[in-house]
Design a protein around this motif. Structure first.
Motif, PDB file in Angstrom:
ATOM      1  N   THR A 103       0.835  -1.202   0.000  1.00 21.51           N
ATOM      2  CA  THR A 103       0.000   0.000   0.000  1.00 21.51           C
ATOM      3  C   THR A 103       0.870   1.254   0.000  1.00 21.51           C
ATOM      4  OG1 THR A 103      -0.092   0.095   2.430  1.00 21.51           O
ATOM      5  CG2 THR A 103      -1.848  -1.128   1.303  1.00 21.51           C
ATOM      6  N   HIS A 105      -0.132   5.318   0.983  1.00 24.98           N
ATOM      7  CA  HIS A 105      -1.145   6.303   1.351  1.00 24.98           C
ATOM      8  C   HIS A 105      -0.483   7.680   1.327  1.00 24.98           C
ATOM      9  CE1 HIS A 105      -4.244   7.817   4.524  1.00 24.98           C
ATOM     10  NE2 HIS A 105      -4.481   8.269   3.315  1.00 24.98           N
ATOM     11  N   THR A 106      -0.948   8.534   0.452  1.00 23.41           N
ATOM     12  CA  THR A 106      -0.431   9.897   0.333  1.00 23.41           C
ATOM     13  C   THR A 106      -1.483  10.840   0.915  1.00 23.41           C
ATOM     14  OG1 THR A 106       0.688   9.240  -1.694  1.00 23.41           O
ATOM     15  CG2 THR A 106       0.500  11.597  -1.281  1.00 23.41           C
ATOM     16  N   ARG A 107      -1.049  11.678   1.869  1.00 25.02           N
ATOM     17  CA  ARG A 107      -1.978  12.577   2.571  1.00 25.02           C
ATOM     18  C   ARG A 107      -1.607  14.038   2.346  1.00 25.02           C
ATOM     19  NH1 ARG A 107      -0.079   8.824   5.387  1.00 25.02           N
ATOM     20  NH2 ARG A 107       1.284  10.058   6.686  1.00 25.02           N
ATOM     21  N   HIS A 113       3.345  10.734   3.391  1.00 20.83           N
ATOM     22  CA  HIS A 113       2.955   9.454   2.818  1.00 20.83           C
ATOM     23  C   HIS A 113       3.396   8.315   3.738  1.00 20.83           C
ATOM     24  CE1 HIS A 113       7.133   9.717   1.443  1.00 20.83           C
ATOM     25  NE2 HIS A 113       7.108   8.396   1.386  1.00 20.83           N
ATOM     26  N   ARG A 135      -8.449  -2.443   1.304  1.00 21.59           N
ATOM     27  CA  ARG A 135      -9.114  -1.304   0.647  1.00 21.59           C
ATOM     28  C   ARG A 135     -10.369  -0.914   1.412  1.00 21.59           C
ATOM     29  NH1 ARG A 135     -12.331  -3.474  -3.899  1.00 21.59           N
ATOM     30  NH2 ARG A 135     -13.453  -4.103  -2.039  1.00 21.59           N
ATOM     31  N   HIS A 138      -9.594   0.803   4.688  1.00 16.68           N
ATOM     32  CA  HIS A 138      -9.156   2.185   4.466  1.00 16.68           C
ATOM     33  C   HIS A 138     -10.355   3.097   4.205  1.00 16.68           C
ATOM     34  CE1 HIS A 138      -6.520   5.476   3.297  1.00 16.68           C
ATOM     35  NE2 HIS A 138      -7.376   5.692   2.318  1.00 16.68           N
ATOM     36  N   TRP A 142     -11.009   6.196   6.710  1.00 21.32           N
ATOM     37  CA  TRP A 142     -10.734   7.542   6.223  1.00 21.32           C
ATOM     38  C   TRP A 142     -11.934   8.263   5.618  1.00 21.32           C
ATOM     39  CZ3 TRP A 142      -6.365  10.288   7.038  1.00 21.32           C
ATOM     40  CH2 TRP A 142      -5.304   9.581   7.593  1.00 21.32           C
ATOM     41  N   SER A 164      -7.024   1.853  -6.449  1.00 16.22           N
ATOM     42  CA  SER A 164      -6.676   3.088  -5.756  1.00 16.22           C
ATOM     43  C   SER A 164      -7.953   3.797  -5.349  1.00 16.22           C
ATOM     44  CB  SER A 164      -5.798   3.988  -6.629  1.00 16.22           C
ATOM     45  OG  SER A 164      -6.511   4.411  -7.762  1.00 16.22           O
ATOM     46  N   SER A 170      -6.183  13.237  -0.317  1.00 15.43           N
ATOM     47  CA  SER A 170      -5.324  12.072  -0.172  1.00 15.43           C
ATOM     48  C   SER A 170      -5.618  11.023  -1.241  1.00 15.43           C
ATOM     49  CB  SER A 170      -5.511  11.450   1.212  1.00 15.43           C
ATOM     50  OG  SER A 170      -6.789  10.863   1.328  1.00 15.43           O
ATOM     51  N   SER A 171      -4.695  10.096  -1.357  1.00 15.81           N
ATOM     52  CA  SER A 171      -4.910   8.950  -2.243  1.00 15.81           C
ATOM     53  C   SER A 171      -4.350   7.712  -1.553  1.00 15.81           C
ATOM     54  CB  SER A 171      -4.235   9.160  -3.599  1.00 15.81           C
ATOM     55  OG  SER A 171      -2.837   9.184  -3.448  1.00 15.81           O
ATOM     56  N   PHE A 172      -4.897   6.586  -1.911  1.00 16.81           N
ATOM     57  CA  PHE A 172      -4.491   5.319  -1.336  1.00 16.81           C
ATOM     58  C   PHE A 172      -4.373   4.318  -2.473  1.00 16.81           C
ATOM     59  CE2 PHE A 172      -5.520   1.192   0.672  1.00 16.81           C
ATOM     60  CZ  PHE A 172      -4.589   1.187   1.694  1.00 16.81           C
TER      61      PHE A 172
END
Length: 182
Positions: A103, A105-107, A113, A135, A138, A142, A164, A170-172
């Motif tokens: 994984t 995770h960008t915040r 990240h 997934r 998450h 979030w 994704s 953010s992205s995961f």
């Protein structure tokens, strides 16, 4: 362990009960040799078939008999095969091969990240299931638990799960990779 395939006859669109290259090849060779050959032609062909390489066997099955060997079936192809054959698909485990659930995770629009491994599996299907569970966890942590519904999910139905989740800030990303180890 022998590599398994979902094997589909492209002419009628039906699946074979065979799941290995050697099994379908041997069956098709017997069919081929049952044609009207002289004894000399049959012996010559049989000798030739015994010396075939893996690639030559694949060419014979796919080109001569129009079968498709699906080495990395998608979940949909597995479901279709199971429905057609009435059997449960079980992948053969290959020595020195594992599936890793990763994984990223960008915040805060890229300011922070977190990268991680959520599991290592010998079974591809279990790895894909773990990726989908991760997934869902998450999304719950979030988004749904905070009553945030501004996110999009992107998924790809392939041999290995890739997906994704993109939100405002953010992205995961989550993926299953195939790794060979010694």
């Amino acid at each position: 362990m022998t590599k398994q395939y979902i094997i589909k006859d492209l002419q009628p669109g039906e699946f074979s009960h065979h799941t290995t290259l050697n099994d379908i090849f041997d069956d098709l060779v017997q069919d081929y040799l049952s044609n009207d050959w002289t004894d000399e032609e049959a012996e010559e062909s049989e000798t030739k078939f015994k010396q075939c390489t893996k690639d030559e066997k694949i060419d014979f099955v796919q080109d001569e008999y129009e079968y498709k060997l699906i080495a990395y079936p998608t979940p949909q192809q597995i479901a279709e095969w199971e429905e057609f054959t009435g059997r449960k698909w079980e992948e053969a485990k290959e020595l020195n091969k594992v599936f890793v659930v990763q994984t990223l995770h960008t915040r805060n629009k890229g300011e922070g990240h977190t990268w991680g491994i959520k599991g290592v599996f010998y079974d591809r299907i279990k790895a894909n299931e773990k990726a989908q569970e991760t997934r869902d966890e998450h999304i719950k942590k979030w988004y749904t638990s905070k009553n945030v519904d501004t996110y999009e999910i992107y998924e790809f139905e392939t041999y290995l799960y890739t997906g994704s989740i993109a939100g405002e800030n953010s992205s995961f990303d989550i993926s299953v990779t195939e790794e060979h180890c010694e």
